[in-house]
Scaffold this motif. Structure first.
Motif, PDB file in Angstrom:
ATOM      1  N   GLY A  87       6.445   2.756   1.136  1.00  0.00           N
ATOM      2  CA  GLY A  87       5.022   3.082   1.145  1.00  0.00           C
ATOM      3  C   GLY A  87       4.520   3.245   2.568  1.00  0.00           C
ATOM      4  O   GLY A  87       5.276   3.609   3.470  1.00  0.00           O
ATOM      5  N   ALA A  88       3.240   2.961   2.769  1.00  0.00           N
ATOM      6  CA  ALA A  88       2.669   3.021   4.115  1.00  0.00           C
ATOM      7  C   ALA A  88       3.271   1.881   4.932  1.00  0.00           C
ATOM      8  O   ALA A  88       3.289   0.737   4.484  1.00  0.00           O
ATOM      9  N   PRO A  96      -1.798  -7.130  11.900  1.00  0.00           N
ATOM     10  CA  PRO A  96      -1.147  -6.150  11.038  1.00  0.00           C
ATOM     11  C   PRO A  96      -2.000  -4.881  10.927  1.00  0.00           C
ATOM     12  O   PRO A  96      -3.223  -4.972  10.751  1.00  0.00           O
ATOM     13  N   THR A  97      -1.353  -3.731  11.027  1.00  0.00           N
ATOM     14  CA  THR A  97      -2.059  -2.454  10.946  1.00  0.00           C
ATOM     15  C   THR A  97      -1.238  -1.425  10.172  1.00  0.00           C
ATOM     16  O   THR A  97      -0.027  -1.543  10.042  1.00  0.00           O
ATOM     17  N   TYR A  98      -1.928  -0.404   9.681  1.00  0.00           N
ATOM     18  CA  TYR A  98      -1.307   0.801   9.140  1.00  0.00           C
ATOM     19  C   TYR A  98      -1.647   1.911  10.121  1.00  0.00           C
ATOM     20  O   TYR A  98      -2.675   1.854  10.794  1.00  0.00           O
ATOM     21  N   ALA A  99      -0.783   2.921  10.202  1.00  0.00           N
ATOM     22  CA  ALA A  99      -1.000   3.937  11.231  1.00  0.00           C
ATOM     23  C   ALA A  99      -0.786   5.350  10.720  1.00  0.00           C
ATOM     24  O   ALA A  99      -0.070   5.588   9.754  1.00  0.00           O
ATOM     25  N   ILE A 100      -1.435   6.271  11.425  1.00  0.00           N
ATOM     26  CA  ILE A 100      -1.216   7.702  11.232  1.00  0.00           C
ATOM     27  C   ILE A 100      -0.979   8.303  12.604  1.00  0.00           C
ATOM     28  O   ILE A 100      -1.305   7.689  13.629  1.00  0.00           O
ATOM     29  N   LYS A 158      -0.466  12.805  10.006  1.00  0.00           N
ATOM     30  CA  LYS A 158       0.627  12.429   9.112  1.00  0.00           C
ATOM     31  C   LYS A 158       0.650  10.909   9.009  1.00  0.00           C
ATOM     32  O   LYS A 158       0.454  10.207  10.003  1.00  0.00           O
ATOM     33  N   THR A 159       0.878  10.422   7.786  1.00  0.00           N
ATOM     34  CA  THR A 159       1.000   8.973   7.637  1.00  0.00           C
ATOM     35  C   THR A 159       2.369   8.547   8.145  1.00  0.00           C
ATOM     36  O   THR A 159       3.323   9.316   8.118  1.00  0.00           O
ATOM     37  N   ILE A 160       2.443   7.332   8.598  1.00  0.00           N
ATOM     38  CA  ILE A 160       3.719   6.752   8.992  1.00  0.00           C
ATOM     39  C   ILE A 160       4.138   5.926   7.784  1.00  0.00           C
ATOM     40  O   ILE A 160       3.642   4.817   7.562  1.00  0.00           O
ATOM     41  N   SER A 161       5.025   6.521   6.976  1.00  0.00           N
ATOM     42  CA  SER A 161       5.366   5.942   5.685  1.00  0.00           C
ATOM     43  C   SER A 161       6.720   6.454   5.205  1.00  0.00           C
ATOM     44  O   SER A 161       7.305   7.347   5.814  1.00  0.00           O
ATOM     45  N   SER A 162       7.173   5.874   4.104  1.00  0.00           N
ATOM     46  CA  SER A 162       8.387   6.356   3.445  1.00  0.00           C
ATOM     47  C   SER A 162       8.218   6.145   1.947  1.00  0.00           C
ATOM     48  O   SER A 162       7.420   5.312   1.514  1.00  0.00           O
ATOM     49  N   ALA A 163       8.985   6.884   1.159  1.00  0.00           N
ATOM     50  CA  ALA A 163       8.913   6.746  -0.298  1.00  0.00           C
ATOM     51  C   ALA A 163       9.325   5.331  -0.715  1.00  0.00           C
ATOM     52  O   ALA A 163       8.748   4.749  -1.631  1.00  0.00           O
ATOM     53  N   GLU A 164      10.296   4.777  -0.031  1.00  0.00           N
ATOM     54  CA  GLU A 164      10.823   3.454  -0.388  1.00  0.00           C
ATOM     55  C   GLU A 164       9.854   2.319  -0.057  1.00  0.00           C
ATOM     56  O   GLU A 164       9.703   1.369  -0.816  1.00  0.00           O
ATOM     57  N   VAL A 210       0.848  -1.186   0.000  1.00  0.00           N
ATOM     58  CA  VAL A 210       0.000   0.000   0.000  1.00  0.00           C
ATOM     59  C   VAL A 210       0.888   1.242   0.000  1.00  0.00           C
ATOM     60  O   VAL A 210       1.755   1.386   0.866  1.00  0.00           O
ATOM     61  N   THR A 211       0.667   2.128  -0.963  1.00  0.00           N
ATOM     62  CA  THR A 211       1.432   3.368  -0.994  1.00  0.00           C
ATOM     63  C   THR A 211       0.854   4.350   0.028  1.00  0.00           C
ATOM     64  O   THR A 211      -0.288   4.204   0.467  1.00  0.00           O
ATOM     65  N   ALA A 212       1.640   5.354   0.361  1.00  0.00           N
ATOM     66  CA  ALA A 212       1.152   6.389   1.283  1.00  0.00           C
ATOM     67  C   ALA A 212      -0.065   7.085   0.682  1.00  0.00           C
ATOM     68  O   ALA A 212      -1.044   7.357   1.385  1.00  0.00           O
TER      69      ALA A 212
END
Length: 101
Positions: A42-43, A59-63, A34-40, A7-9
């Protein structure tokens, strides 16, 4: 999920806009995240261990809140399922978008 989805940012932000538009920080009431992500990568995908079910990981994605830093997690399979559906819609609208040419 049967296969991992990177998943991309931008995709995570689109998910949040559609599903959580207008939400505020539970800590301070702030409205900027703000998303917790990087260009390399993604999220960033986090894996939270449970204490009452050894071996189970969530598993989770976070902001995080831009004001106080409060971290909010979203279950990965919900985000990934939404992203897959959006990608399928794009492919149906523009079949060449899914090709490797």
């Amino acid at each position: 999920m049967d296969e991992a989805v990177k998943v991309t940012a931008d995709e995570f932000i689109s998910f949040l806009v559609e599903k959580c538009s207008g939400s505020k920080c539970a800590g301070c009431g702030g409205e900027s995240f703000k998303t917790i992500s990087s260009a390399e990568h993604g999220a960033w995908l986090f894996s939270v261990d449970t204490t009452n079910a050894p071996g189970f990981h969530l598993p989770t994605y976070a902001i995080n809140c831009a004001n106080c830093g409060w971290v909010r997690h979203h279950v990965a399979f919900r985000v990934e399922d939404w992203v897959k559906k959006q990608r399928e819609k794009l492919t149906k609208l523009s079949p060449e978008a899914g090709s490797d040419d």
